[in-house]
Each structure stands twice: as structure tokens, then as C-alpha cells.
Design an enzyme around this catalytic site. Structure first.
Site, PDB file in Angstrom:
ATOM      1  CB  SER A 113       3.363  -7.542  -0.065  1.00 32.20           C
ATOM      2  OG  SER A 113       3.190  -6.395   0.702  1.00 32.20           O
ATOM      3  CG  HIS A 114      -0.428  -7.044   2.029  1.00 30.60           C
ATOM      4  ND1 HIS A 114       0.302  -6.457   1.020  1.00 30.60           N
ATOM      5  CD2 HIS A 114      -1.671  -7.212   1.554  1.00 30.60           C
ATOM      6  CE1 HIS A 114      -0.484  -6.264  -0.023  1.00 30.60           C
ATOM      7  NE2 HIS A 114      -1.690  -6.712   0.268  1.00 30.60           N
ATOM      8  CG  ASP A 278       4.288  -5.278   4.496  1.00 30.25           C
ATOM      9  OD1 ASP A 278       5.402  -4.830   4.835  1.00 30.25           O
ATOM     10  OD2 ASP A 278       3.964  -5.435   3.305  1.00 30.25           O
ATOM     11  CG  ASP A 280       7.231  -6.777   1.348  1.00 32.84           C
ATOM     12  OD1 ASP A 280       6.242  -6.454   2.038  1.00 32.84           O
ATOM     13  OD2 ASP A 280       7.456  -6.294   0.224  1.00 32.84           O
ATOM     14  CG  ASP A 282       6.525  -2.974   1.136  1.00 29.81           C
ATOM     15  OD1 ASP A 282       5.779  -3.584   1.929  1.00 29.81           O
ATOM     16  OD2 ASP A 282       6.463  -3.095  -0.105  1.00 29.81           O
ATOM     17  NE  ARG A 283       0.817  -3.018   1.963  1.00 33.96           N
ATOM     18  CZ  ARG A 283      -0.414  -3.288   1.577  1.00 33.96           C
ATOM     19  NH1 ARG A 283      -1.324  -3.563   2.493  1.00 33.96           N
ATOM     20  NH2 ARG A 283      -0.733  -3.300   0.308  1.00 33.96           N
ATOM     21  CE  LYS A 377       3.942  -0.593   0.128  1.00 35.34           C
ATOM     22  NZ  LYS A 377       3.529  -0.835  -1.261  1.00 35.34           N
TER      23      LYS A 377
HETATM   24  C1  G1P Z   1      -2.103  -2.801  -2.871  1.00 37.68           C
HETATM   25  C2  G1P Z   1      -2.240  -1.357  -2.443  1.00 37.68           C
HETATM   26  C3  G1P Z   1      -1.231  -0.510  -3.174  1.00 37.68           C
HETATM   27  C4  G1P Z   1       0.171  -1.069  -2.936  1.00 37.68           C
HETATM   28  C5  G1P Z   1       0.219  -2.541  -3.300  1.00 37.68           C
HETATM   29  C6  G1P Z   1       1.558  -3.170  -2.943  1.00 37.68           C
HETATM   30  O1  G1P Z   1      -2.370  -2.919  -4.247  1.00 37.68           O
HETATM   31  O2  G1P Z   1      -3.543  -0.875  -2.659  1.00 37.68           O
HETATM   32  O3  G1P Z   1      -1.328   0.817  -2.722  1.00 37.68           O
HETATM   33  O4  G1P Z   1       1.114  -0.371  -3.687  1.00 37.68           O
HETATM   34  O5  G1P Z   1      -0.803  -3.245  -2.606  1.00 37.68           O
HETATM   35  O6  G1P Z   1       1.827  -3.103  -1.577  1.00 37.68           O
HETATM   36  P1  G1P Z   1      -3.778  -3.388  -4.820  1.00 37.68           P
HETATM   37  O7  G1P Z   1      -4.081  -4.712  -4.195  1.00 37.68           O
HETATM   38  O8  G1P Z   1      -4.771  -2.350  -4.388  1.00 37.68           O
HETATM   39  O9  G1P Z   1      -3.590  -3.428  -6.311  1.00 37.68           O
HETATM   40 ZN    ZN Z   2       4.714  -5.177   1.428  1.00 38.86          ZN
END
Ligand code: G1P
Ligand code: ZN
Length: 544
Positions: A113-114, A278, A280, A282-283, A377
Site C-alpha cells: 500500500s502506502h 497511494d 496501490d 486505494d487511498r 476502497k
Molecule cells: C491503516 C489505516 C487503516 C487502513 C489500512 C490499510 O491501518 O489506519 O484505516 O485500512 O492502513 O490501508 P493501520 O496501520 O492503522 O492498522
Molecule cells: Zn493502499
């Protein structure tokens, strides 16, 4: 081509977190690390023989190698057909779309992801089920249990597949289809949004936008949508070429990591609309000129304006938000007369609500919004939703948000992250808070009196499954809240997240700076949790 069975030993740390298994690239490169987890997935699926699965990732370092390994393991495990994105690249929402449209058994998505990428960055893998969404806890637990006892995995001895362009191949008896993963996603977006109205806006000469893909997966999708279909000038999409290390950046669309976009959007003569997504895809982050839209407000505004968007004009069944997300959307639901569900953090908890048509739109404070069009998302979906609202209302982003506050009141909201703190200390902080939560009712801190405090527990209204210990909540009598939880996606040390919220009905006070408005709560959070003492930090790493 022959199937080989390779002996292996279990790793003890393959427990999926908030969103799949995330580790550093060197960890994934350890012999058998990836293979063990992939075999654990196949072993946990009830019947995968002859079925179709979708495979792709966000293009980060190690994506290509992992895809070749997974293809050969899938063939050895009896999968019938694999749909894989060109170059192995598929955004998370597009993967969800492909699983649903092709009635696949599920999908394997490679992404952290990010989190930053590159040889020393992070890598990740998660399994999505046939509804297109992240596997629920009973599936991820089964995968984890299997990973603890695994002693061999199967792999086909074969040459690598050419992923550079669409084509059909065979690996043993398995069909491999390398597909264009952008076109089906673009078509889905066209079915939901008023592309004519958005095109009118983007080609009017009076409106300009800047989309920053942060060298991550949405580049090709964003160019196809904004520049090719919607007529925005070439160059509207910045950093649109996916790179294995995201150009050295941190592909997280927030004010800190998407600073290039922030520099474009704050100043004189800036574009009307800015957005980022982000790693991938989804954000999302939405900006107006010189204006930041808090993700919790974004969810509320999207919900309140859904009737302006073709795919949602017939009304919403309900909405859902993760527990730490602000209650701004609850106010919209209340006024509109539909249900608002409060779930634990992580998109996987929305799946059942979407499938059962209890919720149409969902969101998280962590820059995540989406709907029942897929089961993830969806960053570009949110950008298109906003553009559709702007086109329909003929107002600026700032005007839309401010009139929303005027109508519903403003939920001041902020998240303070303490990243990479000592894991033992972070655990101690949480344990201490947990032991206190029962005794706080009625206690006052400055102007605030505690109304309730608990460790959030959720019972899924569809299947009755229970998720406990999902974050410590302290609610005050005036509706303000402080929430503490530890991240389940980090890979180094622990990340403490502190979520702060207060409600202000008086519009003459809506112009206050968020951190100022939340100033007293911020101090109370530190007083209650002894954040500075436990983390050794005097300020958060990231403030949203
Ligand atoms: C974080 C975000 C959460 C999101 C997840 C995946 O998780 O807070 O809302 O669903 O990334 O993108 P966390 O690191 O808080 O467990
Ligand atoms: Zn992501």
C-alpha cells in the site's frame, strides 16, 4: 514441465495484519518466505482446483519476481486459470473489479500500500475472496495457522511468462491470461459517474486540476481517465509512471508525503482541484485551492451529495465508517434516515455490510473511501466522485465543505501518528490504558468529563463474528472522543495512532485551526496515556 515438491520449515511471523502480510523486501527474499505464505493460501482455500484467480500488484520492487513464482505455484496447485495484469501491475480496486467481473474464486494482490518500496522498502501480499474484497478474519486466521505447520510447497518447473503485453499462455494445465487491467476499471467508472459533466468542467477553460500519482500504480489509470476520456490537458497527471521504488518517495497521499502536490495547491494562481493516491491506488487525498479536505469530512460530503451522482442517485442503503473515523458522516445518515455502521479499522470489515446491502458507501479516516461498486476502497473513484459533485454544484471544493459544516456542524478531527516507536513500550502504553478504561467514567480533565471508555469490540451484524481489542476509546459528555490504537500495517517497531475529535455546531467557530480547536484534547490525550513518557517523543511524526 514437472511439478516439484520442495521441503520447507515454517516461519513464525506470517500473521496477516490490517491488510495482508507486510514485511521488508529482504524478509520476503529469504529462501521460501514468499513460497510458504503462498502455499498456505492455496492450502487454506476449500476448493481451488480448476478455478480462476486474479493476480497483480502495485508494481513495487519484487513484484515481477513474486508474480513469476506465484504463477508457477498456482499451476502446481491445480488453479485452472489466472488473470494477470500487464507488467504484473493492477491497482487494488481494479483487482477487486476484475475478481467480481470474472467471477473468480479470488485474487492475490501484491502490495504494501502506502509503505515505501525498493530493495530495502516494504513488500506485501494479501488474498481477496470471491466478492472482490479482502479475506475476512476467518480466512486470514486459517492462512496463518497453516503457515505455522507448513512443511512443503509445490511449484512447476517452467520458464517465466512474458508479462510485457497482453497474451495467452499455458503453464502446465493452467491458462495464463495477461490482460489490460485498466480498460475494465475505466468502464466501471464510466457507469457510475457523469463523465459528460466532468468533461465539461475540465474542458471549460475555467477549471484546472492536478492529479499526483506519486509514481505508483494509478498513473496509467489516471491518464486514461482524466487525460484520454475526460479531456484534461496532458500533464494533468503528475508522477504518472509507476516506478519500483516510487521515485524514492513515500506513496501515501497525505499533507506530509504528497508535499509536491501540496506545493502546487497552496499559493497564488493554483489549480482548482488537487488529488493524490497511494502505492496501490486505494487511498485518496482531495485538495481544493489552498484547502485540505479531511478524509472524514470527505466521506460525509460524498454521502450528503450522492444524489448528484448517477450511480448513487436512487439513494443509499446505509453507510459505514471505521471506528476512529469522525462522526461527521453519522450526522448525514441521521438526517437522511439511513443506518450508519461503526466497524473496526480495515476495509475487510465492510465486506459483509456491502454484500448484504446494508451499506452503499464506506470510509476510513486514513484517506480511504469507496462503495459497493467493488469491495476495496478506491482512490480514483473518490476523485471522480468529488469532480462529479463540483461539476453538479458549480461550487469550489472549499465552498462545498464549508456549506456542509454550516448545515451539519463541524467535527474537528485530527490523527497524530508516532511512527517507529519501541514496540515493547507501545504495548505497555496500550496495556496500561486498557487496565484504566473501566474506571474513567465521570472523571474530568479540564473542561471535559468522561462519559465512557472501552476497548472497542465489534459484532458483525451479518455473520455474528466478533472482533475484540480494536482500539481504546475515551468518549466525553460533549461528544468529543480520543481513540488510541496501534497500527497493524507497519513493519518497523510500532506506530501509535491517536485520533482526536470534537464537535462544533457554531459556524462562527468553524474557521479555527484544527490543532488549535483540538488543543485541550491533545493535552488530555498525553496526560491520560503518558505518550511522551512511553514513546520518548515530544511530537508526532505525522499529523493529519
Ligand atoms: C491503516 C489505516 C487503516 C487502513 C489500512 C490499510 O491501518 O489506519 O484505516 O485500512 O492502513 O490501508 P493501520 O496501520 O492503522 O492498522
Ligand atoms: Zn493502499
Amino acid at each position: 514441465m514437472s511439478i516439484k515438491t520442495i521441503s520447507t520449515k515454517p516461519f513464525s511471523d506470517q500473521k496477516p495484519g490490517t491488510s495482508g502480510l507486510r514485511k521488508s523486501v529482504p524478509t520476503f527474499q529469504e529462501p521460501n518466505y514468499l513460497e510458504n505464505f503462498v502455499q498456505s493460501i492455496f492450502d487454506s482455500l476449500e476448493d481451488c482446483q480448476g478455478k480462476t484467480i486474479v493476480l497483480g500488484g502495485d508494481g513495487r520492487y519484487y513484484n515481477r519476481q513474486a508474480i513469476q513464482t506465484i504463477l508457477k505455484m498456482a499451476a502446481a496447485n491445480g488453479i485452472g486459470r489466472i488473470l494477470v495484469g500487464c507488467n504484473g501491475i493492477v491497482s487494488t480496486p481494479a483487482a477487486s473489479c476484475l475478481i467480481r467481473e470474472n467471477k473468480a474464486l479470488g485474487g492475490i494482490i501484491l502490495s504494501a500500500s502506502h509503505n515505501p518500496g525498493g530493495p530495502k522498502g516494504d513488500f506485501g501480499i494479501k488474498y481477496n475472496i470471491d466478492n472482490g474484497g479482502p479475506a475476512p478474519e476467518k480466512v486470514t486466521s486459517a492462512i496463518f495457522e497453516r503457515s505455522k505447520t507448513i512443511d512443503n510447497y509445490k511449484i512447476l518447473e517452467a520458464a517465466d511468462i512474458n508479462l510485457d503485453k497482453p497474451g495467452s499462455f499455458k503453464l502446465g494445465t493452467m491458462d495464463v491470461e495477461v490482460i489490460d487491467a485498466v480498460a475494465p476499471y475505466v468502464k466501471l467508472m464510466q457507469s457510475l459517474f457523469d463523465f459528460d459533466a466532468i468533461k465539461g468542467l475540465l474542458t471549460s477553460g475555467k477549471f484546472s486540476m492536478c492529479m499526483d500519482s506519486l509514481h505508483a500504480v494509478t498513473g496509467p489509470y489516471a491518464k486514461a481517465i482524466f487525460e484520454d476520456c475526460l479531456g484534461a490537458p496532458a500533464g494533468t497527471v503528475k508522477n504518472g509512471v509507476p516506478l519500483e521504488d516510487f521515485g524514492g518517495g513515500h506513496p501515501d497521499p497525505n499533507l506530509v508525503y504528497a508535499h509536491e502536490l501540496v506545493e502546487v495547491m497552496f499559493g497564488n494562481n493554483v489549480p482548482n482541484f488537487g488529488a493524490a493516491s497511494d502505492g496501490d491506488g486505494d487511498r485518496n487525498m482531495i485538495l481544493g485551492s489552498n484547502f485540505f479536505v479531511n478524509p472524514s469530512d470527505s466521506l460525509a460530503v460524498i454521502t450528503a451529495n450522492a444524489h448528484l451522482v448517477p450511480g448513487y442517485k436512487d439513494g443509499l442503503a446505509g453507510v459505514a465508517r471505521s471506528m476512529p473515523t469522525s462522526e461527521a458522516v453519522d450526522r448525514v445518515a441521521k438526517e437522511a434516515g439511513f443506518d450508519c455502521y461503526e466497524t473496526p479499522t480495515g476495509w475487510k470489515f465492510f465486506g459483509n455490510l456491502l454484500d448484504a446491502n446494508k451499506a452503499t458507501i464506506c470510509g476510513e479516516e486514513s484517506f480511504g473511501t469507496g462503495s459497493n461498486h467493488v469491495r476495496e476502497k478506491d482512490g480514483l473513484w473518490a476523485v471522480l466522485f468529488w469532480l462529479n459533485i463540483v461539476a453538479a454544484r458549480g461550487e469550489s471544493v472549499e465552498e462545498i465543505v464549508k456549506s456542509h459544516w454550516q448545515k451539519y456542524g463541524r467535527n474537528f478531527y485530527s490523527r497524530h501518528d508516532y511512527e517507529e516507536v519501541d514496540a515493547g513500550k507501545a504495548k505497555e502504553l496500550m496495556e496500561r490504558l486498557r487496565s484504566m478504561t473501566g474506571d474513567l467514567k465521570g472523571v474530568t480533565f479540564g473542561n471535559y468529563e468522561v462519559e465512557y471508555s472501552d476497548d472497542f469490540s465489534y459484532t458483525d451484524p451479518v455473520d455474528g463474528s466478533v472482533a475484540q481489542k480494536q482500539g481504546l476509546r475515551i468518549g466525553f459528555t460533549d461528544g468529543s472522543r480520543i481513540v488510541f490504537r496501534l497500527s497493524g500495517t507497519g513493519t518497523k517497531g510500532a506506530t501509535l495512532r491517536v485520533y482526536l475529535e470534537s464537535y462544533e455546531p457554531d459556524s462562527s467557530k468553524h474557521g479555527l485551526d484544527t490543532q488549535e480547536a483540538l488543543g485541550e484534547l491533545i493535552k488530555i490525550a498525553d496526560e491520560i496515556a503518558k505518550i511522551r513518557e512511553f514513546t520518548g517523543r515530544d511530537k508526532p511524526t505525522v499529523i493529519t
